[in-house]
Design a protein around this motif. Structure first.
Motif, short mmCIF file in Angstrom:
data_model
loop_
_atom_site.label_atom_id
_atom_site.label_comp_id
_atom_site.label_asym_id
_atom_site.label_seq_id
_atom_site.Cartn_x
_atom_site.Cartn_y
_atom_site.Cartn_z
N TRP A 1 -17.54 177.70 -2.81
CA TRP A 1 -18.00 177.22 -0.83
C TRP A 1 -19.10 176.28 -1.43
CZ3 TRP A 1 -21.83 178.01 2.52
CH2 TRP A 1 -21.83 177.53 3.44
N ALA A 2 -20.35 176.30 -2.12
CA ALA A 2 -21.82 175.92 -1.94
C ALA A 2 -21.31 175.02 -2.25
CB ALA A 2 -22.73 177.28 -2.08
N SER A 3 -20.27 174.82 -3.46
CA SER A 3 -19.96 173.60 -4.76
C SER A 3 -19.34 172.56 -3.50
CB SER A 3 -20.29 173.80 -6.33
OG SER A 3 -18.96 174.80 -5.81
N ALA A 4 -18.04 173.30 -2.58
CA ALA A 4 -17.64 172.25 -2.07
C ALA A 4 -17.65 170.66 -1.87
CB ALA A 4 -16.65 172.94 -2.02
N PRO A 5 -17.35 169.42 -1.63
CA PRO A 5 -17.99 168.47 -1.71
C PRO A 5 -18.09 168.87 0.14
CG PRO A 5 -15.77 168.16 -1.89
CD PRO A 5 -15.69 169.65 -2.56
N VAL A 6 -18.77 168.30 1.63
CA VAL A 6 -19.19 168.08 2.29
C VAL A 6 -18.31 167.33 2.97
CG1 VAL A 6 -20.74 167.79 4.07
CG2 VAL A 6 -21.62 168.94 2.21
N PRO A 7 -17.23 167.26 4.04
CA PRO A 7 -16.52 166.47 4.26
C PRO A 7 -16.89 165.10 5.06
CG PRO A 7 -15.74 168.18 5.02
CD PRO A 7 -17.04 168.64 3.99
N GLN A 8 -16.36 164.07 5.08
CA GLN A 8 -17.59 162.99 5.20
C GLN A 8 -17.70 163.02 7.40
OE1 GLN A 8 -18.17 160.59 3.88
NE2 GLN A 8 -18.80 159.15 5.38
N PRO A 9 -17.28 163.01 8.16
CA PRO A 9 -17.26 163.52 9.49
C PRO A 9 -18.70 164.54 10.05
CG PRO A 9 -15.18 163.58 9.61
CD PRO A 9 -15.27 163.75 7.82
N ILE A 10 -18.36 165.96 8.24
CA ILE A 10 -19.55 166.36 8.61
C ILE A 10 -20.82 165.70 8.22
CG2 ILE A 10 -20.34 168.92 7.97
CD1 ILE A 10 -17.86 169.89 8.35
N ARG A 11 -20.35 165.24 6.75
CA ARG A 11 -21.77 164.72 6.52
C ARG A 11 -22.79 163.25 7.39
NH1 ARG A 11 -20.02 161.76 2.06
NH2 ARG A 11 -19.12 164.04 0.83
N ARG A 12 -21.37 162.92 8.24
CA ARG A 12 -22.25 162.02 9.90
C ARG A 12 -22.82 162.61 10.36
NH1 ARG A 12 -17.01 158.67 10.81
NH2 ARG A 12 -16.49 158.21 8.46
N LEU A 13 -22.52 164.40 10.75
CA LEU A 13 -23.02 164.96 11.69
C LEU A 13 -24.57 165.35 11.12
CD1 LEU A 13 -20.74 166.68 13.25
CD2 LEU A 13 -21.07 164.67 14.37
N ARG A 14 -24.81 165.52 10.62
CA ARG A 14 -26.55 165.72 10.04
C ARG A 14 -26.61 164.71 9.73
NH1 ARG A 14 -24.23 169.74 4.71
NH2 ARG A 14 -23.27 171.61 5.96
N GLU A 15 -26.33 163.88 9.20
CA GLU A 15 -26.95 162.19 8.89
C GLU A 15 -27.73 161.89 10.57
OE1 GLU A 15 -24.93 159.98 7.47
OE2 GLU A 15 -24.40 160.59 5.38
N VAL A 16 -26.76 162.39 11.11
CA VAL A 16 -27.31 162.41 12.96
C VAL A 16 -28.43 162.47 13.53
CG1 VAL A 16 -26.50 161.03 15.15
CG2 VAL A 16 -24.72 160.53 13.24
N ALA A 17 -27.96 163.95 12.89
CA ALA A 17 -28.83 164.87 13.43
C ALA A 17 -30.06 165.04 12.87
CB ALA A 17 -28.77 166.15 12.91
#
Length: 78
Positions: free
Chosen positions: A62-78
């Protein structure tokens, strides 16, 4: 002559059986002494170990799975 032959055969069998028993006990003598002294060995639970290992593998996957694009965008915004 038969008596001598019987004594030789049975004494050989006795010596062989004592040697086999000694060969089985000598590697475990510390464990036998600990158990005779009243120390209890921890129980062997292979299924619990297997479950713990599977959880650890699952978390690593789970920790090594790629992060989906929408979640990555949310993290970048925060």
């Amino acid at each position: 002559m038969v008596a001598v032959l019987g004594v030789v055969i049975f004494s050989g069998a006795f010596i062989f059986s004592v040697a086999v028993i000694a060969a089985m006990i000598v590697p475990q003598w510390r464990r036998i002494a600990r158990l005779a002294a009243g120390n209890v060995e921890p129980g062997f639970t292979p299924l619990a170990e297997l479950a713990r290992a599977e959880r650890r593998i699952r978390v690593n996957r789970w920790a090594s799975a790629p992060v989906p694009q929408p979640i990555r965008r949310l993290r970048e915004v925060a």
